[in-house]
Design a protein around this motif. Sequence first.
Motif, PDB file in Angstrom:
ATOM      1  N   ASP A  83      -6.269  -1.759  -0.377  1.00 12.57           N
ATOM      2  CA  ASP A  83      -4.975  -1.076  -0.358  1.00 12.57           C
ATOM      3  C   ASP A  83      -4.620  -0.710   1.090  1.00 12.57           C
ATOM      4  O   ASP A  83      -5.510  -0.546   1.924  1.00 12.57           O
ATOM      5  CB  ASP A  83      -5.063   0.196  -1.210  1.00 12.57           C
ATOM      6  N   GLU A  84      -3.340  -0.561   1.356  1.00  8.10           N
ATOM      7  CA  GLU A  84      -2.848  -0.173   2.691  1.00  8.10           C
ATOM      8  C   GLU A  84      -3.269  -1.186   3.757  1.00  8.10           C
ATOM      9  O   GLU A  84      -3.681  -0.815   4.867  1.00  8.10           O
ATOM     10  CB  GLU A  84      -3.335   1.246   3.073  1.00  8.10           C
ATOM     11  N   THR A  93      -0.417   0.590  -5.538  1.00  8.92           N
ATOM     12  CA  THR A  93      -1.758   1.096  -5.823  1.00  8.92           C
ATOM     13  C   THR A  93      -2.057   1.017  -7.324  1.00  8.92           C
ATOM     14  O   THR A  93      -3.160   0.657  -7.729  1.00  8.92           O
ATOM     15  CB  THR A  93      -1.891   2.543  -5.301  1.00  8.92           C
TER      16      THR A  93
HETATM   17 MG    MG Z   1      -0.228   3.245  -2.630  1.00  3.99          MG
END
Ligand code: MG
Length: 402
Positions: free
Chosen positions: A174-175, A56
């Motif tokens: 993200d993710e 991140t």
């Molecule tokens: Mg993260």
Amino acid sequence: MEPRDNPYTPNAGAQPPALVGRDTELDAFDVLLARLERGATEQSMIITGLRGVGKTVLLGVFREKADERRWATIEAEITKNSEFGPRIGLLARRALLQIAPKARWEERARRAAAVLKSFNFTVSPHGSLSLGLDVEAAEGLADSGNLSEDLTDLFVALGEAARAHDTGVVFLFDEVQFLAVRQLEALIAALHKTVQRNLPITMVGAGLPQIPRLAGDAKSYAERLFKFPTIGRLSHAAAVEALVTPAWTLGVSYTDGAVEAIIEYTQGYPYFLQEYGKIVWDEAPESPINEEHVASAQSLVEATLDGSFFRVRADRTTELELQYLRAMAELGSEPQKAAEVARVLRRTSEQLGPTRSRLIEKGLLFTPGYGLAAFTVPQFDRYMIRSHELAIPPPARRGPRR
Ligand SMILES: [Mg+2]
Ligand SMILES: Nc1ncnc2c1ncn2[C@@H]1O[C@H](COP(=O)(O)OP(=O)(O)O)[C@@H](O)[C@H]1O
């Protein structure tokens, strides 16, 4: 040391005072944007790694770099529960307004707005999304009802608008392990087209090693469109720098023994380094921070990690899932075979198949190879062993317990 001056950042996504060991990825990102700006093509990237290694943070730095180059930068965290189509519509709207404010839109941007309107109508026909774009929906574009085709129309229109306004668009997701196969396939199809057209629009992703498994064309496109760099623990030199530099700039130093003890405990994992640095800073009465300070801080470091980093993962599990994780920990930190884990729990792999799948879905385990499962959280085995009992005593062990 004075807590008010504490430079360490043990928080998800918090940019560390010294971002070390990520030069390869940072350079690759610069190259990507520079080439797209020149109308050339370049592989984008999906960064994978365990929890707490700095994915991140890296996306955040990418955003800053893209902002500096005056790109439209759209950050989003993928979640399983939000509807993908409408979400993409909103992100695309943000991209368009970043490319240029509405009052300055030239033809290509107005066209993109029309395609976006059509896209939104297609993905949410009941018009829950009011876009306020003051355009008529484009006819015959982004209205097929096939996500891949409609997203392709949308990305092409956005890319053309960006080029007309001398800029680019980068989505930072993200993710990405939470993308459904169909969604990832749609993104790949859209990017495949924009690359063919040399348009300045791209997507960079980050996520757990478990990226949705693609097949056929989607798979071969994905391999051409993306690099999949893995980031992990820091090298010894980088770990030393991550720990020592933030303190050094504030006039605080470590003895060599103290540094080595922290690196040994943390194994160079960024999150753990930040947590140890933070706590030992607060606990040590004076500089230099020495081995004794490090040793006496350790139980507090462990308790803090247990209470935050580890527990939030374990909290989302049922008793049986927890037992599954505990049984894996019994076998060690390496990837484990389903059959072996089942043996510890005195069940069959078939019986435990659904449990294992749910743990993968929840992002606690990933499959590094056929029939294997591994923890997505570093040192999770140690945590499980110190915090949970095996409900059934283990059968005779094969390997030595760590
Ligand atoms: Mg993260
Ligand atoms: N390159 C790095 N050097 C030192 N610390 C880092 C680095 N990258 C991340 N961190 C620290 O590690 C922790 C986890 O970062 P994060 O980006 O949230 O990881 P992830 O997204 O992979 O779970 C944060 O506390 C962050 O400050």
